[in-house]
Design an enzyme around this catalytic site. Structure first.
Site, PDB file in Angstrom:
ATOM      1  N   GLU A  65       0.826  -1.201   0.000  1.00 54.63           N
ATOM      2  CA  GLU A  65       0.000   0.000   0.000  1.00 54.63           C
ATOM      3  C   GLU A  65       0.867   1.261   0.000  1.00 54.63           C
ATOM      4  O   GLU A  65       0.562   2.234  -0.637  1.00 54.63           O
ATOM      5  CB  GLU A  65      -0.892   0.023   1.241  1.00 54.63           C
ATOM      6  N   CYS A  70       8.159  -2.177   9.356  1.00 56.00           N
ATOM      7  CA  CYS A  70       8.561  -2.533   8.009  1.00 56.00           C
ATOM      8  C   CYS A  70       8.948  -3.993   8.002  1.00 56.00           C
ATOM      9  O   CYS A  70       9.697  -4.439   8.846  1.00 56.00           O
ATOM     10  CB  CYS A  70       9.742  -1.664   7.590  1.00 56.00           C
ATOM     11  N   CYS A 130      12.928  -4.064   6.973  1.00 57.73           N
ATOM     12  CA  CYS A 130      13.917  -3.396   7.822  1.00 57.73           C
ATOM     13  C   CYS A 130      13.627  -3.666   9.293  1.00 57.73           C
ATOM     14  O   CYS A 130      13.730  -2.757  10.121  1.00 57.73           O
ATOM     15  CB  CYS A 130      13.918  -1.896   7.573  1.00 57.73           C
ATOM     16  N   HIS A 177      14.717  -1.114  13.061  1.00 58.06           N
ATOM     17  CA  HIS A 177      13.773  -0.400  13.922  1.00 58.06           C
ATOM     18  C   HIS A 177      13.829  -0.932  15.348  1.00 58.06           C
ATOM     19  O   HIS A 177      13.555  -0.206  16.301  1.00 58.06           O
ATOM     20  CB  HIS A 177      12.353  -0.496  13.370  1.00 58.06           C
ATOM     21  N   ARG A 214      19.649   1.825   4.560  1.00 51.93           N
ATOM     22  CA  ARG A 214      19.180   2.932   3.720  1.00 51.93           C
ATOM     23  C   ARG A 214      19.580   4.289   4.265  1.00 51.93           C
ATOM     24  O   ARG A 214      19.213   5.311   3.691  1.00 51.93           O
ATOM     25  CB  ARG A 214      17.665   2.857   3.542  1.00 51.93           C
ATOM     26  N   SER A 252      14.139   6.716   4.368  1.00 52.28           N
ATOM     27  CA  SER A 252      13.439   7.061   3.128  1.00 52.28           C
ATOM     28  C   SER A 252      12.619   8.345   3.284  1.00 52.28           C
ATOM     29  O   SER A 252      12.231   8.947   2.288  1.00 52.28           O
ATOM     30  CB  SER A 252      12.569   5.901   2.642  1.00 52.28           C
ATOM     31  N   CYS A 302      12.586   2.441   0.294  1.00 56.40           N
ATOM     32  CA  CYS A 302      11.816   1.495   1.089  1.00 56.40           C
ATOM     33  C   CYS A 302      10.709   2.295   1.737  1.00 56.40           C
ATOM     34  O   CYS A 302      10.830   2.759   2.847  1.00 56.40           O
ATOM     35  CB  CYS A 302      12.686   0.843   2.145  1.00 56.40           C
ATOM     36  N   CYS A 317       6.998   0.344   4.717  1.00 53.54           N
ATOM     37  CA  CYS A 317       6.984   0.420   6.169  1.00 53.54           C
ATOM     38  C   CYS A 317       5.603   0.182   6.752  1.00 53.54           C
ATOM     39  O   CYS A 317       5.215   0.846   7.693  1.00 53.54           O
ATOM     40  CB  CYS A 317       7.529   1.746   6.657  1.00 53.54           C
TER      41      CYS A 317
END
Lengths: 174, 567
Positions: free
Chosen positions: B14, B61, B64, B68, B479, B502, B546, B549
């Site tokens: 999405e 995400c 990733c 986090h 990233r 990002s 990316c 998330c």
């Protein structure tokens, strides 16, 4: 390492975006109520992108549980098998998420490690808003998905064994 | 006449990225980067126990996850002033290093190499020629004629069955594809080998983290790995040796395959060392701490302004006010409402207010982060430039190797200036992977020596203070710079904000109408065929976007594909 090809039940989805938590929720229900034969692995995999590949590789059967986008009404349960999943072309690569189940399956083809069979049991979501917990519509489908998984395992002679004392599912995100 | 192209990939994700570019006389004149989904996950954290925050944030995400989790425990530890044991620091370093190696390899080979490599042309490649070329660049044993012939046969098999499988949606035969068929064949064979090596890197994450994705071994105060070298159930010598073996295999792949491949592509697409610089203010943070407090690091980070390496200023600790006091996010052009358009993350608000996409008004769900009121580019390039400028030995070693090797293939002298470019970002990512692989192996050694010396602690006990405290944690993720900001009141989360890499790069214009890094990098990009804007994707992919998330739903019927609209 195992010397037989495993059967993997993979709960896919994000528990922080409402009905996308369907896959993980079913996994927690299965773990709370059953134990499984050695060949059966029950795993909550989150939303892995290309990291899907190792979960598919070299399995006899992979059963994927996930929220799916389809034209049916929210809460509908649908099943796709094998070639049906590979029919559509892969999507363009725009982020690491884009390689999804289909792309990961194609990657296993490239490395000659495709799973024997694959079944996707999907439920059409009602809401994917940020938030924890399933909508009542999708929650009502959890037991049906659970029964479908048990049925698949039984057909392969690897039936789940009910726990003598079932536990409460560990839905820690609620 | 100017032509508007929209690249709006509607995929299973999405939270996708939409890029609009205005093209005139074969070049991009204007561009807009728009994040198409609101990420409201921070709100879920309000009122929860800060100890659990990392378990939730690693699900922001699906790709990733580890990053986090790490940023979150660091933020809470910063708020509560917790020092963690050296073992915990080193185990975390091994985790993030392995995750990063996995991520960089996947990004180059599986998410972006096919912007440069023509798979269909590889079918015309000669295994002998490809092998000879490879052996001139690298001692890698996987470049034999036999190996390359097998790859060619496999590819031919796919095509004869009328399908290209995972390679179906590429821009094959595009006029911007320039590599010789032999090089294409070699690159496709490395694409396949990379599938194996990214997996090895991920196995390290699984051994130390208990599981991947979504590791299970972190704790505010350290790690949950019990250490006993002789106990089968804990982190023991068998597991540690497995980690070492895997790291060394990945290290060899990075040095003998990934680096030479990037050098060759850089040399063979030399014009792309001049496109795509965009914003040349850079931000990175130090990482791989070597002490318990986070005041010494094996990976440098800091700021650079206007591409001038002489302006480099490094961050000195996990608590550096130069970082803490200079970050803001602006919502002038993003779909949020607030009484203040620019706020520090501690005061950050997330009140979505969607309106139509308006290039002259609001057009994105991504906020515009700023450092000292400047637009900054984040990512491996930012980190490598700070290391290069500051005399970081491993960075200088591999950056020099890269420039020399690419230069000798191209027959030109290349200086660090070429790194400010589309292909420079790929080169920096490969350089960083080599630096991290070497550092991970040395941190493994330190960990084993520290445990061998009798220290088996991995967790520092602590208690919540009464009243309100706040803290921030940063991590130099694959990233780029990631920071988490937490306000805690009486042991509960009062506010939580994540400023993700990002967001820095994909952010929209701001109150001063300054473009974000994606947008600025596209200006002047060539576009040979507006129906197939491969060149735009090259530059955007070089940032390793990316955006998602958050949500994904499978679409088994394949109803939705990437859409390229030419208006």
């Amino acid at each position: 390492m195992t010397d037989y090809a495993p059967i993997r039940v993979l709960g896919v989805g994000n528990v922080l975006t409402s009905d996308d938590g369907l896959g993980p929720t079913v996994i927690k229900h299965l773990e709370a109520k059953y134990t499984f034969p050695e060949a059966v692995e029950i795993i909550e995999v989150g939303t892995p992108g290309l990291d899907f590949t190792p979960y598919l590789a070299d399995a006899a059967l992979v059963i994927v549980l996930d929220a799916v986008r389809a034209k049916d009404a929210p809460g509908s349960v649908r099943i796709w098998r094998d070639e049906e999943l590979l029919k559509a072309p892969p999507v363009a690569r725009t982020s690491p998420h884009e390689p999804g189940l289909r792309e990961a399956l194609m990657a296993t083809e490239l490395t000659d490690s495709s799973p024997g069979n694959i079944v996707l049991i999907g439920v059409v979501p009602e809401t994917l808003e940020a938030g924890t917990g399933l909508s009542s519509t999708v929650n009502a489908a959890v037991s049906e998905v659970e029964a479908l998984v048990l049925n698949e395992l039984e057909n392969l002679g690897e039936a789940a064994i009910p726990r003598s004392e079932p536990q409460e599912p560990d839905l820690w995100w609620l | 006449m100017a032509q508007m192209i929209t690249i709006d990939p509607i995929t299973r994700i999405e939270g996708h990225l939409r890029i609009d570019v205005e093209v005139d006389r074969g070049k991009v004149q204007k561009s807009w980067s728009s994040g198409q989904m609101w990420r409201g996950i921070e709100k879920i954290l309000e009122g929860r126990d800060p100890r659990d925050a990392w378990i939730f944030t690693q699900r922001i995400c699906g790709v990733c996850t580890t990053v986090h989790a790490i940023a979150s425990v660091r933020a809470v530890e910063n708020a509560l002033d917790i020092e963690i044991p050296l073992n915990a620091q080193l185990i975390r370093n091994l985790l993030v290093s392995a995750h990063c190696l996995h991520d960089h390899i996947v990004h180059f080979y599986h998410l972006s190499a096919l912007d440069w490599v023509d798979v269909v042309s590889a079918l015309k490649g000669d295994p002998k020629g490809a092998s000879k070329l490879a052996e001139s660049l690298s001692p890698w044993p996987g470049n034999s004629v036999k190996e390359l012939q097998a790859v060619k046969d496999k590819l031919a098999g796919f095509v004869s069955r009328g399908q290209l499988g995972i390679f179906t949606n590429g821009y094959w035969g595009h006029p911007a594809m320039k590599l010789h068929p032999d090089v294409n064949l070699l690159a496709v064979s490395h694409y396949l080998q990379a599938l194996e090596y990214q997996k090895k890197a991920n196995q390290v994450v699984a051994i130390l983290g208990g599981k991947t994705p979504n590791i299970q071994n972190l704790a505010v105060g350290g790690v949950a790995n019990a250490i006993n070298l002789d106990n089968e159930a804990t982190l023991n010598m068998t597991k540690l040796y497995a980690v070492k073996g895997l790291l060394e295999e990945v290290q060899r792949f990075v040095e003998q395959v990934y680096l030479p491949d990037v050098a060759a592509i850089g040399a063979m697409y030399a014009p792309w060392l001049s496109y795509g610089a965009g914003v040349t203010n850079y931000l990175s943070v130090p990482d791989l701490p070597t002490d318990t407090k986070g005041t010494t690091f094996d990976l440098p980070g800091g700021t650079i302004f206007n591409g001038d390496l002489a302006t480099t200023r490094e961050f000195e600790s996990f608590d550096d006010p130069y970082f803490r006091d200079n970050i803001t996010e602006n919502i002038t052009r993003a779909w949020y409402e607030d009484t203040e358009e620019t706020r520090h993350p501690y005061q950050g608000q997330t009140n979505p207010a969607y309106s139509e996409l308006d290039h002259d008004g609001k057009y994105s769900w991504v906020k515009a982060p700023r450092f000292d009121d400047q637009v900054m580019q984040v990512g491996p390039l930012a980190q490598v430039l700070v290391g290069f400028a500051g005399g970081h030995k491993l960075t200088q070693k591999w950056a020099t190797w890269m420039l020399k090797t690419a230069g000798s293939i191209a027959g030109a002298k290349l200086g660090p200036g070429v790194l400010h470019s589309t292909l420079g970002r790929h080169a920096a990512r490969a350089i960083r992977a080599a630096v991290i692989a070497d550092t991970a192996v040395s941190h493994w050694q330190r960990l084993v020596e520290n445990i061998g010396g009798g220290d088996t602690t991995s967790f520092t006990p602590w208690e919540y203070p009464k009243g309100e405290v706040q803290g921030f944690g940063f991590h130099e993720a694959p990233r780029g710079t990631l920071s988490h900001w937490v306000v805690i009141e009486d042991g509960k989360i009062k506010n939580y904000q994540c400023v993700v890499p990002s967001t820095w790069n994909a952010g929209p214009r701001d109150d001063k109408d300054r473009m974000g890094p994606y947008e600025a990098s596209l200006i002047g990009n060539p576009v040979a065929d507006p129906e197939r804007p491969l060149e735009v994707l090259r530059t955007i992919h070089s940032f390793d976007p990316c955006l998602a998330c958050a949500i994904h739903t499978l679409d088994p019927d394949g109803n939705e594909v990437s859409k390229v609209r030419t208006l």
